[in-house]
Write a protein that holds these residues in place. Structure first.
Motif, mmCIF file in Angstrom:
data_model
loop_
_atom_site.group_PDB
_atom_site.id
_atom_site.type_symbol
_atom_site.label_atom_id
_atom_site.label_comp_id
_atom_site.label_asym_id
_atom_site.label_seq_id
_atom_site.Cartn_x
_atom_site.Cartn_y
_atom_site.Cartn_z
ATOM 1 N N TRP A 3 -63.821 22.075 -10.024
ATOM 2 C CA TRP A 3 -63.104 23.180 -9.384
ATOM 3 C C TRP A 3 -61.925 23.633 -10.233
ATOM 4 C CZ3 TRP A 3 -62.801 27.053 -6.161
ATOM 5 C CH2 TRP A 3 -61.548 27.531 -5.769
ATOM 6 N N ASN A 4 -61.090 22.697 -10.664
ATOM 7 C CA ASN A 4 -59.879 23.120 -11.377
ATOM 8 C C ASN A 4 -59.325 21.987 -12.231
ATOM 9 O OD1 ASN A 4 -57.967 25.104 -12.025
ATOM 10 N ND2 ASN A 4 -56.489 24.275 -10.570
ATOM 11 N N ASN A 5 -60.132 21.539 -13.185
ATOM 12 C CA ASN A 5 -59.698 20.564 -14.174
ATOM 13 C C ASN A 5 -59.334 21.266 -15.464
ATOM 14 O OD1 ASN A 5 -59.504 17.756 -13.551
ATOM 15 N ND2 ASN A 5 -61.704 17.689 -13.178
ATOM 16 N N LYS A 6 -58.867 20.525 -16.432
ATOM 17 C CA LYS A 6 -58.728 21.057 -17.775
ATOM 18 C C LYS A 6 -60.133 21.272 -18.335
ATOM 19 C CE LYS A 6 -54.238 20.979 -17.912
ATOM 20 N NZ LYS A 6 -53.467 22.255 -17.917
ATOM 21 N N ASP A 7 -60.336 22.357 -19.078
ATOM 22 C CA ASP A 7 -61.695 22.723 -19.467
ATOM 23 C C ASP A 7 -62.417 21.699 -20.349
ATOM 24 O OD1 ASP A 7 -59.766 24.155 -21.444
ATOM 25 O OD2 ASP A 7 -61.685 24.260 -22.476
ATOM 26 N N PRO A 8 -61.741 20.783 -21.102
ATOM 27 C CA PRO A 8 -62.507 19.755 -21.828
ATOM 28 C C PRO A 8 -63.324 18.833 -20.926
ATOM 29 C CG PRO A 8 -60.325 19.971 -22.803
ATOM 30 C CD PRO A 8 -60.317 20.781 -21.531
ATOM 31 N N PHE A 9 -63.069 18.841 -19.610
ATOM 32 C CA PHE A 9 -63.901 18.048 -18.708
ATOM 33 C C PHE A 9 -65.354 18.522 -18.742
ATOM 34 C CE2 PHE A 9 -59.973 16.377 -17.212
ATOM 35 C CZ PHE A 9 -60.265 15.180 -16.580
ATOM 36 N N PHE A 10 -65.578 19.798 -19.082
ATOM 37 C CA PHE A 10 -66.945 20.272 -19.235
ATOM 38 C C PHE A 10 -67.658 19.530 -20.367
ATOM 39 C CE2 PHE A 10 -65.804 24.664 -17.351
ATOM 40 C CZ PHE A 10 -66.330 24.327 -16.119
ATOM 41 N N ASP A 11 -66.938 19.281 -21.458
ATOM 42 C CA ASP A 11 -67.536 18.548 -22.577
ATOM 43 C C ASP A 11 -67.959 17.156 -22.127
ATOM 44 O OD1 ASP A 11 -67.040 20.423 -24.942
ATOM 45 O OD2 ASP A 11 -65.021 20.232 -24.141
ATOM 46 N N ARG A 12 -67.088 16.508 -21.357
ATOM 47 C CA ARG A 12 -67.399 15.173 -20.855
ATOM 48 C C ARG A 12 -68.650 15.194 -19.987
ATOM 49 N NH1 ARG A 12 -64.435 13.005 -15.658
ATOM 50 N NH2 ARG A 12 -65.772 14.727 -14.954
ATOM 51 N N ASP A 13 -68.705 16.141 -19.037
ATOM 52 C CA ASP A 13 -69.843 16.211 -18.124
ATOM 53 C C ASP A 13 -71.143 16.492 -18.876
ATOM 54 O OD1 ASP A 13 -68.040 15.848 -16.065
ATOM 55 O OD2 ASP A 13 -67.926 17.985 -15.567
ATOM 56 N N LEU A 14 -71.105 17.467 -19.768
ATOM 57 C CA LEU A 14 -72.322 17.853 -20.478
ATOM 58 C C LEU A 14 -72.808 16.752 -21.410
ATOM 59 C CD1 LEU A 14 -71.331 21.550 -21.223
ATOM 60 C CD2 LEU A 14 -73.168 20.814 -19.692
ATOM 61 N N GLU A 15 -71.892 16.078 -22.078
ATOM 62 C CA GLU A 15 -72.293 14.983 -22.957
ATOM 63 C C GLU A 15 -72.826 13.803 -22.140
ATOM 64 O OE1 GLU A 15 -72.711 14.887 -26.149
ATOM 65 O OE2 GLU A 15 -72.023 16.954 -26.395
ATOM 66 N N ASN A 16 -72.238 13.550 -20.984
ATOM 67 C CA ASN A 16 -72.765 12.503 -20.096
ATOM 68 C C ASN A 16 -74.190 12.829 -19.674
ATOM 69 O OD1 ASN A 16 -70.515 10.892 -20.149
ATOM 70 N ND2 ASN A 16 -69.773 11.473 -18.128
ATOM 71 N N PHE A 17 -74.415 14.088 -19.274
ATOM 72 C CA PHE A 17 -75.756 14.495 -18.869
ATOM 73 C C PHE A 17 -76.742 14.348 -20.029
ATOM 74 C CE2 PHE A 17 -74.105 17.676 -15.420
ATOM 75 C CZ PHE A 17 -73.837 16.615 -14.584
ATOM 76 N N LYS A 18 -76.312 14.760 -21.202
ATOM 77 C CA LYS A 18 -77.177 14.663 -22.384
ATOM 78 C C LYS A 18 -77.594 13.217 -22.634
ATOM 79 C CE LYS A 18 -77.100 15.463 -27.400
ATOM 80 N NZ LYS A 18 -76.299 16.031 -28.514
ATOM 81 N N ARG A 19 -76.624 12.306 -22.583
ATOM 82 C CA ARG A 19 -76.934 10.897 -22.845
ATOM 83 C C ARG A 19 -77.816 10.316 -21.743
ATOM 84 N NH1 ARG A 19 -74.453 6.637 -25.676
ATOM 85 N NH2 ARG A 19 -75.929 4.896 -25.616
ATOM 86 N N LEU A 20 -77.517 10.618 -20.496
ATOM 87 C CA LEU A 20 -78.306 10.082 -19.394
ATOM 88 C C LEU A 20 -79.732 10.623 -19.419
ATOM 89 C CD1 LEU A 20 -75.613 10.281 -16.575
ATOM 90 C CD2 LEU A 20 -76.560 8.188 -17.593
ATOM 91 N N HIS A 21 -79.886 11.880 -19.791
ATOM 92 C CA HIS A 21 -81.229 12.451 -19.895
ATOM 93 C C HIS A 21 -81.997 11.807 -21.041
ATOM 94 C CE1 HIS A 21 -84.174 15.592 -21.223
ATOM 95 N NE2 HIS A 21 -84.430 15.602 -19.922
ATOM 96 N N ALA A 22 -81.338 11.611 -22.173
ATOM 97 C CA ALA A 22 -82.001 10.994 -23.321
ATOM 98 C C ALA A 22 -82.450 9.572 -23.022
ATOM 99 C CB ALA A 22 -81.062 10.999 -24.532
ATOM 100 N N GLU A 23 -81.701 8.891 -22.156
ATOM 101 C CA GLU A 23 -82.046 7.515 -21.804
ATOM 102 C C GLU A 23 -83.037 7.444 -20.645
ATOM 103 O OE1 GLU A 23 -81.284 4.965 -23.467
ATOM 104 O OE2 GLU A 23 -79.677 5.673 -24.779
ATOM 105 N N GLY A 24 -83.452 8.600 -20.145
ATOM 106 C CA GLY A 24 -84.424 8.617 -19.062
ATOM 107 C C GLY A 24 -83.844 8.381 -17.691
ATOM 108 N N ALA A 25 -82.523 8.500 -17.554
ATOM 109 C CA ALA A 25 -81.886 8.196 -16.275
ATOM 110 C C ALA A 25 -81.869 9.381 -15.320
ATOM 111 C CB ALA A 25 -80.459 7.706 -16.508
ATOM 112 N N ILE A 26 -81.817 10.616 -15.833
ATOM 113 C CA ILE A 26 -81.774 11.795 -14.975
ATOM 114 C C ILE A 26 -82.761 12.843 -15.484
ATOM 115 C CG2 ILE A 26 -79.354 11.404 -14.400
ATOM 116 C CD1 ILE A 26 -78.641 13.817 -16.173
ATOM 117 N N SER A 27 -83.183 13.705 -14.569
ATOM 118 C CA SER A 27 -84.076 14.809 -14.931
ATOM 119 C C SER A 27 -83.313 16.097 -15.181
ATOM 120 C CB SER A 27 -85.099 15.051 -13.813
ATOM 121 O OG SER A 27 -85.964 13.956 -13.660
ATOM 122 N N VAL A 28 -82.264 16.323 -14.388
ATOM 123 C CA VAL A 28 -81.502 17.572 -14.459
ATOM 124 C C VAL A 28 -80.032 17.263 -14.225
ATOM 125 C CG1 VAL A 28 -81.163 19.879 -13.456
ATOM 126 C CG2 VAL A 28 -83.470 18.899 -13.556
#
Length: 281
Positions: free
Chosen positions: A111-136
């Motif tokens: 909702w209203n964090n500093k915008d680098p939090f997007f980098d954290r979220d997207l990189e987390n999703f990327k790693r979790l997807h690569a490891e087979g933990a999440i689909s989307v």
């Protein structure tokens, strides 16, 4: 998908085959997200009183998702060589929906964090997807219309409450800092703006400025490839969710009135039936 949300001004964007994955494998998730987001409204008093923090409206959205089974999960990825642990990385995601067949969707609300939090979220999703933990991976943030119209919305509040001085703000339970007072005075002196105009501009710049999490900051990162190739669903909250007829007590909101807060929910364990490394679910 999400026709009702789109009709109400929500921004919906899919990346890396998320459309096909969601429509085929997760029709229930689509319905749950539509139900939670369609019911979302944020009174203007919560935007004013919550300042730079998370509004009670977004807390209500979190509670609605939790009630639908979207719980916090701490994913732990370990690497071992000959049985010896060499690396362990944890990724905590605020809202995770695990379906009976083991398929998983991860969601974050910014909702209203500093915008680098997007980098954290997207990189987390990327790693979790690569490891087979999440689909989307799903990210919900302030949409372009809400960001663009924030000053107008705050100014409407100021005009309706006939705000013309710091004392008027104080009567509502708001106490601007010396820096904020100086900025309002500077704007009034430099451009001949009314107090309502100057305070609205100053408030939004200070609390909901360009460097915070909103649609354009998210879109810019995704277009640069951050998080790729994790399938992504991006949702932008529109200005239409802001309401003006609740007449809430701003002082109680500013003081952190706990009524309606989300109860503490213990972090859910990692699903036991995750696939083998590399098999995306």
């Amino acid at each position: 998908m999400f026709d009702e949300l789109i009709a109400n001004g929500f921004q919906i964007q899919f990346h890396s085959h998320a459309t096909a994955i969601l429509s085929v494998d997760f029709p229930d998730a689509i319905g749950e997200l539509e139900a939670a987001l369609s019911a979302l409204s944020i009174p203007i008093e919560e935007i004013i009183g919550s300042g730079g923090g998370e509004t009670k409206g977004t807390q209500r959205l979190r509670r609605a998702l939790a009630e639908l089974g979207w719980h916090k999960v701490n994913f732990t990825i370990e690497k071992r060589i000959n049985g010896v642990q060499k690396e362990s990385i944890s990724h905590e995601v605020d809202h995770v929906r695990t379906f009976p067949d083991g398929r998983v969707i991860a969601l974050e609300i910014e909702w209203n964090n500093k915008d680098p939090f997007f980098d954290r979220d997207l990189e987390n999703f990327k790693r979790l997807h690569a490891e087979g933990a999440i689909s989307v991976g799903v990210i919900v943030t302030r949409g372009a219309s809400l960001q663009d119209e924030m000053v107008q919305l705050v100014r409407r509040f100021a005009v309706e409450h006939d705000l013309s001085s710091t004392e008027d703000l104080g009567a509502l339970g708001l106490t601007p800092t010396p820096r904020q007072r100086a900025d309002v005075a500077r704007r009034m002196k430099a451009g001949g703006a009314t107090y309502a105009d100057a305070w609205s501009l100053s408030f939004v710049k200070d609390k909901y400025g360009a460097a915070t999490t909103h649609w354009r900051k998210l879109e810019d990162r995704v277009h640069r490839g951050v998080g790729n190739p994790c399938p992504l669903l991006l949702i932008g909250l529109p200005s239409s969710i802001v309401t003006f007829d609740e007449h809430l007590d701003i002082e109680a909101i500013a003081e952190g009135d706990e009524e309606g807060e989300i109860p503490d929910t213990p972090t859910q364990p990692l699903p036991e039936n995750l696939p083998e490394n590399g098999e995306n679910r």
